[in-house]
Write a protein that holds these residues in place. Structure first.
Motif, mmCIF file in Angstrom:
data_model
loop_
_atom_site.group_PDB
_atom_site.id
_atom_site.type_symbol
_atom_site.label_atom_id
_atom_site.label_comp_id
_atom_site.label_asym_id
_atom_site.label_seq_id
_atom_site.Cartn_x
_atom_site.Cartn_y
_atom_site.Cartn_z
ATOM 1 N N SER A 203 0.856 -1.186 0.000
ATOM 2 C CA SER A 203 0.000 0.000 0.000
ATOM 3 C C SER A 203 0.897 1.241 0.000
ATOM 4 C CB SER A 203 -0.936 -0.029 1.205
ATOM 5 O OG SER A 203 -0.207 -0.134 2.414
ATOM 6 N N ALA A 204 0.449 2.313 0.606
ATOM 7 C CA ALA A 204 1.215 3.556 0.582
ATOM 8 C C ALA A 204 2.348 3.514 1.612
ATOM 9 C CB ALA A 204 0.283 4.729 0.870
ATOM 10 N N PRO A 205 3.480 4.169 1.339
ATOM 11 C CA PRO A 205 3.858 4.739 0.053
ATOM 12 C C PRO A 205 4.288 3.642 -0.922
ATOM 13 C CG PRO A 205 5.674 4.967 1.589
ATOM 14 C CD PRO A 205 4.545 4.357 2.366
ATOM 15 N N LYS A 206 4.254 3.965 -2.210
ATOM 16 C CA LYS A 206 4.602 2.994 -3.239
ATOM 17 C C LYS A 206 5.782 3.493 -4.068
ATOM 18 C CE LYS A 206 0.329 0.450 -4.072
ATOM 19 N NZ LYS A 206 -0.807 0.278 -4.992
ATOM 20 N N TYR A 255 8.525 8.380 -5.990
ATOM 21 C CA TYR A 255 7.547 7.454 -5.426
ATOM 22 C C TYR A 255 6.237 8.174 -5.203
ATOM 23 C CZ TYR A 255 8.350 9.360 -0.655
ATOM 24 O OH TYR A 255 8.452 10.162 0.457
ATOM 25 N N SER A 256 5.209 7.383 -4.897
ATOM 26 C CA SER A 256 3.887 7.926 -4.625
ATOM 27 C C SER A 256 3.599 7.843 -3.137
ATOM 28 C CB SER A 256 2.825 7.132 -5.402
ATOM 29 O OG SER A 256 1.517 7.572 -5.064
ATOM 30 N N THR A 257 2.999 8.881 -2.598
ATOM 31 C CA THR A 257 2.667 8.889 -1.170
ATOM 32 C C THR A 257 1.367 8.151 -0.884
ATOM 33 O OG1 THR A 257 1.448 10.985 -1.351
ATOM 34 C CG2 THR A 257 3.820 11.115 -0.899
ATOM 35 N N ASP A 258 0.607 7.804 -1.923
ATOM 36 C CA ASP A 258 -0.665 7.107 -1.751
ATOM 37 C C ASP A 258 -0.626 5.810 -2.549
ATOM 38 O OD1 ASP A 258 -2.471 7.667 -4.487
ATOM 39 O OD2 ASP A 258 -0.838 9.066 -4.121
ATOM 40 N N GLN A 259 -1.619 4.960 -2.341
ATOM 41 C CA GLN A 259 -1.602 3.661 -2.999
ATOM 42 C C GLN A 259 -2.070 3.714 -4.444
ATOM 43 O OE1 GLN A 259 -4.095 1.011 -0.756
ATOM 44 N NE2 GLN A 259 -5.999 1.757 -1.655
ATOM 45 N N GLU A 260 -2.634 4.838 -4.890
ATOM 46 C CA GLU A 260 -3.179 4.936 -6.235
ATOM 47 C C GLU A 260 -2.211 5.548 -7.241
ATOM 48 O OE1 GLU A 260 -6.911 6.943 -6.137
ATOM 49 O OE2 GLU A 260 -7.702 5.714 -4.515
ATOM 50 N N TRP A 261 -0.997 5.892 -6.828
ATOM 51 C CA TRP A 261 0.001 6.541 -7.685
ATOM 52 C C TRP A 261 -0.418 7.961 -8.073
ATOM 53 C CZ3 TRP A 261 4.229 3.652 -7.652
ATOM 54 C CH2 TRP A 261 4.117 2.258 -7.639
#
Length: 688
Positions: A203-206, A255-261
């Motif tokens: 999950s987040a972060p990704k 990287y993404s801070t959330d799971q949805e990119w």
């Protein structure tokens, strides 16, 4: 001893120069800093970060620029600032120490050391006062200093335990070997960690985790497991349509801070984009997905437009390291949009653009919009996509007038090696000779400006100045780059250069007692331990990359010495996958190369149409374990090569496909060659 002062103005690192005007008496890493600590009886405060790091900037503004906090730092500690991109060896040691303390690593890294460089406590970001469950930095400073002065036995216990643990981490776990069946077992376990909706690990972060994604793709190629294929395609599609991708200028954020990119930390790193260009190219070879081709082309466009260090100068050609997350003191300000801005620029086309790219009056991040196509990922008609491209061009031109993020233009040998190899292969696959030429310019830059006469590389170059002797990662990544250029150009001098860089790795980095390569050279004397492992970090493992280099050198030259060294390297870390396979993707992927390489020889005039047609057939095939050897008229394959003695047929270009050291009959028809290369592409899964 000289009077204390901030000494970072003498450095070349953009990150260190960002801190040259702090009231903190920063010193660079080196003997002088630790000598001062011993002379003054103070512990060392080590702060590690990098120029594009958002939270590094936050801590700098909140604490390092504050005169009161800086005075405490100067009074209680000798303060050392390190650019983790210039000194990945320093960073790796103290990140490991922080992990041993049970804390999550990251940047900024804040560690407290004895005057001998021994860690005894640390953390990452600390706010100027207590918040978010974190202690205030002044309280940390006072508490650590008090403990150091009043409880020396406690400090000694910590340093002893951490040093012992760091030395244990540097001990490899040998094993009898690693076979392909184990790779399939690893893939079966890892695919369970992939988010089935949004892709990516967990999950987040990704993070992109390109090595793991490639491992899953290879597993699909070997076994036909559809869940592995779906995991890869979903991950790359969601990333490529998400906010982690710059839909106007190309390139992926770290990287993404959330799971949805959707919401990235907006810094763009050369190494991430090199690995993604290569992975997207690999997956496109089988899927022919136009989205993946578009993202490769756009990302390469960004690299060649914005990431060439000192373009146009005589020494230009190397690739710069990073683009910052911040501009004008705000994270992401350069990249985000408001509805009003889009409406003003696009007029009656704004609604169409807004529907496609998630632009609303409320925004999707802190009142602004991060452009993305997650809600409308499917492509429109060619006419609709063409219209959207025109609208993106309008916004891109307008964005050019904004204050740009900071640019870290230092040239790092290992990161350049990653980008050179990626550009060379993508240039061949997509028939873009300009990309190959750019890769060759960067390769020539590193070879000319960043190595000694004995073939040892330096790690960092900026503004005409070399800094820091190279690590294993530098030697390995540049050797891989040289071999990638050979495979797409046929230039034999690249093989000879790869030999020399591999020989330096053997002479300076190989552990003659337990096997495997150390990260640092034998003459590196300023560290408390020599790190050694096969684990990927932000960049691929040096040992994993070297395994691929050794395998390719053996397959290209036929010299058994390279194979023996590769086998020894596999044995040196052969016990690791049974303990923790998660960070071993590069190592495991190159185990497959060693065992299951598909060698293709194309003999012919490189300027001739029939040779070009055969090469296009090879580059169009989805072969992650491909090792290509172009043979020009008048040259011969080495005696140890399985296709030795073979060449053109009746004056026509000919190809030979070799598996398990046995070669096919000559193939002169491109369609027949493509069919032959497809024969072993996917092995059907076993019946349930």
């Amino acid at each position: 001893m000289a009077d204390p002062a901030n000494l970072l103005g003498q450095e070349t690192s953009p990150y260190l120069l960002q801190h040259k005007d702090n009231p903190v008496h920063w010193m660079p890493w080196g003997p002088a800093a630790f000598a001062r600590a011993r002379a003054e009886g103070k512990p060392v405060l080590l702060s590690v970060g990098y120029a594009a790091c958002h939270w590094c900037h936050v801590m700098a503004h909140e604490s390092f620029e504050d005169p009161t906090i800086a005075a405490m730092m100067n009074d209680l500690f000798v303060n050392v600032k390190v650019d983790r991109e210039e000194r990945p060896d320093v960073d790796q040691i103290y990140q490991s120490a922080l992990g041993l303390l049970g804390q999550q690593g990251g940047w900024p890294l804040t560690m407290f050391l004895t005057p001998e460089g021994e860690p005894f406590w640390g953390g990452t970001y600390f706010p100027p006062e207590r918040r978010w469950g974190r202690p205030g930095f002044p309280d940390v400073l006072l508490g650590v200093s008090t403990t150091y002065r009043q409880e020396p036995d406690k400090v000694v216990r910590n340093t002893t335990a951490l040093k012992d643990a760091l030395h244990r981490l540097a001990q490899n776990r040998p094993g009898a070997g690693v076979d392909v069946d184990l790779l399939d077992e690893v893939a079966a376990r890892l695919v369970q960690e992939v988010d089935p909706v949004h892709g990516g690990i967990g999950s987040a972060p990704k993070f992109p985790q390109t090595g793991i994604v490639e491992l899953l793709w290879r597993a699909w190629k070997r076994t036909g497991r559809e869940d592995c294929r779906a995991a890869v395609v979903t991950t790359l599609t969601q990333m490529s349509q998400g906010g982690i991708y710059d839909h106007l200028g190309g390139g992926y954020a770290r990287y993404s801070t959330d799971q949805e990119w959707l919401v990235p930390h907006f810094e763009k790193m050369l190494y991430d984009n090199a690995q993604l260009i290569d992975l997207l190219t690999t997956v496109w070879q089988d899927t022919r997905d136009p989205l993946f081709e578009a993202r490769v082309r756009e990302t390469v466009g960004w690299v060649l437009r914005e990431m060439v260090s000192e373009p146009g100068r005589p020494v230009g050609g190397g690739f710069a390291a990073t683009l910052d997350a911040d501009s004008e003191g705000e994270e992401g300000r350069f990249y985000v949009w408001t509805w009003a801005e889009v409406d003003r620029l696009l007029g009656d086309r704004a609604e169409t653009f807004a529907r496609a790219y998630d632009v609303t009056e409320r925004g999707n991040w802190e009142g602004t919009t991060i452009l993305n196509r997650l809600k409308r990922p499917e492509p429109g008609t060619p006419a609709e996509e063409g219209a959207l491209a025109e609208m993106r061009a309008v916004l891109f031109q307008a964005r050019g007038a904004r204050v740009r993020p900071g640019w870290d233009d230092k040239v790092l040998a290992d990161w350049n090696g990653l980008m050179i190899a990626a550009l060379a292969r993508a240039g061949a696959v997509f028939d873009e000779p300009d990309w190959i030429a750019a890769a060759r310019r960067a390769y020539d830059f590193v070879r000319t400006h960043m190595q000694d006469a004995d073939g040892r590389l330096w790690h960092s170059w900026r503004a005409g100045t070399l800094r820091h002797r190279g690590t294993l990662d530098d030697q390995a990544a540049m050797a891989r780059a040289a071999l990638a250029l050979f495979e797409v150009t046929g230039d034999g001098t690249c093989v000879e250069q790869a030999r020399r860089w591999a020989a330096v790795a053997d002479a300076q980095f190989w552990d003659t007692e337990s096997g495997g390569y150390f990260l640092t050279a034998a003459d590196a004397t300023d560290l408390i331990v020599r790190p050694r492992n096969a684990q990927d970090n932000a960049v691929p493992s040096g040992n994993g990359t070297m395994l691929g280099v050794l395998a390719r050198l053996w397959l290209i030259t036929g010299e058994e010495g390279w194979r023996r060294r590769a086998d020894a390297l596999v044995t040196a870390f052969g016990g690791e996958p049974g303990r923790n396979f998660f960070p071993l993707a590069t190592f495991l992927n190159n185990v497959e190369l060693l065992h299951r390489a598909v060698q293709v020889v194309v003999a012919g005039d490189p300027a001739a149409a029939d040779t070009g047609a055969l090469l296009r057939a090879v580059h169009g095939a989805g072969l992650p374990t491909l090792v290509l050897t172009p043979v020009t008229p008048g040259t011969a394959l080495p005696d140890g090569h399985p296709a030795a003695g073979k060449g053109m047929v009746g004056g026509r270009a000919a190809a030979y496909v070799c598996r398990a050291m046995a070669c096919s009959l000559p193939v002169t028809d491109p369609a027949a060659l493509a069919a032959l290369l497809r024969e072993d592409r996917v092995t059907p899964p076993p019946a349930p």
